[in-house]
Motif scaffolding. Sequence first.
Motif, PDB file in Angstrom:
ATOM      1  N   LEU A   2       0.825  -1.207   0.000  1.00 23.10           N
ATOM      2  CA  LEU A   2       0.000   0.000   0.000  1.00 23.10           C
ATOM      3  C   LEU A   2       0.860   1.257   0.000  1.00 23.10           C
ATOM      4  N   ALA A   3       2.010   1.193   0.642  1.00 18.20           N
ATOM      5  CA  ALA A   3       2.902   2.354   0.687  1.00 18.20           C
ATOM      6  C   ALA A   3       3.368   2.783  -0.703  1.00 18.20           C
ATOM      7  N   ASP A   4       3.340   1.851  -1.671  1.00 17.76           N
ATOM      8  CA  ASP A   4       3.826   2.150  -3.020  1.00 17.76           C
ATOM      9  C   ASP A   4       2.719   2.524  -3.993  1.00 17.76           C
ATOM     10  N   ALA A   7       4.472 -14.329  11.872  1.00 18.27           N
ATOM     11  CA  ALA A   7       5.559 -13.474  11.350  1.00 18.27           C
ATOM     12  C   ALA A   7       5.445 -13.334   9.837  1.00 18.27           C
ATOM     13  N   TRP A   8       4.265 -12.958   9.384  1.00 22.03           N
ATOM     14  CA  TRP A   8       4.034 -12.828   7.948  1.00 22.03           C
ATOM     15  C   TRP A   8       4.383 -11.408   7.487  1.00 22.03           C
ATOM     16  N   THR A   9       5.116 -11.313   6.435  1.00 23.10           N
ATOM     17  CA  THR A   9       5.470 -10.007   5.870  1.00 23.10           C
ATOM     18  C   THR A   9       5.091  -9.985   4.398  1.00 23.10           C
ATOM     19  N   LEU A  10       5.091  -8.816   3.845  1.00 25.60           N
ATOM     20  CA  LEU A  10       4.836  -8.667   2.413  1.00 25.60           C
ATOM     21  C   LEU A  10       6.142  -8.761   1.637  1.00 25.60           C
ATOM     22  N   PRO A  11       6.110  -9.293   0.421  1.00 21.37           N
ATOM     23  CA  PRO A  11       7.297  -9.221  -0.426  1.00 21.37           C
ATOM     24  C   PRO A  11       7.740  -7.777  -0.612  1.00 21.37           C
ATOM     25  N   PRO A  12       9.029  -7.528  -0.816  1.00 24.39           N
ATOM     26  CA  PRO A  12       9.499  -6.154  -0.961  1.00 24.39           C
ATOM     27  C   PRO A  12       8.914  -5.450  -2.166  1.00 24.39           C
ATOM     28  N   SER A  13       8.544  -6.214  -3.189  1.00 25.09           N
ATOM     29  CA  SER A  13       7.924  -5.625  -4.378  1.00 25.09           C
ATOM     30  C   SER A  13       7.125  -6.700  -5.090  1.00 25.09           C
TER      31      SER A  13
END
Length: 241
Positions: free
Chosen positions: A210-212, A232-238
């Motif tokens: 969302l930041a992008d 500990a789920w994160t979003l892919p960097p892109s």
Amino acid sequence: MKGTLYGVGLGPGDPELMTLKAHRLISQAEVIAYPAPDSGQSFARSIAAKAIPPDAREIPIVVPMRVDRFPAKEIYDTAAGEIASVLEAGTDVVTLCEGDPFFYGSFMYLFERLSDRFPCEIVPGVTSLTACASRLLRPLTSRTDVLTVLPGPLDDEALRPKIEAAQAIAIMKVGRHLDRLKALLTDMGLLDTAGYVERASLPDQKVFRLADVPAGSAPYFSMILIYKGDEAWTLPPSFSS
């Protein structure tokens, strides 16, 4: 014998995500009903187009996209009357619905008008919730996490406490509220865990952190997914959209 009213979920847009039952009912239908916009083609019909028999009678239900429900009420009253005349004659009507008929689905308005007089069958479909999570490459929720589904048009005062109380959040119908929602999530410290998907499963889908997402409005078929539970789920960097 009265005809049966079928509410058939089509999934998020990719025709291959229709269920086998949905495809069978559509391909055998004598009468097809579906929602349609003021102008342009019906999204629901476009999903099912290859399965619709060429000799099927079609009943488009033209519903302007408005916040006020009363014009739509009159439209569904009229559509229900036309469909009722077909059902009374003993012919089934297959009604197409994007996603799932009972998850923000337009079919519910026909169901409430006709189900007390005619047999009805609901064929569930793949929802946009799971479709967007699959494109975001992050699980939607887990274990005892509370999943909250929110409509984007709600104001910030209504959204904030609901977001605070949940571990997983889906904000639907982002549309013109994109910048406001993004500002709210930034203020709540949740921007970095929020993903954004529009037109999931379609050729023109877009997937972002969302930041992008650039400032401006989003299409109606767009969603923000947030996870703030214990995993500990994160979003892919892109993403490659």
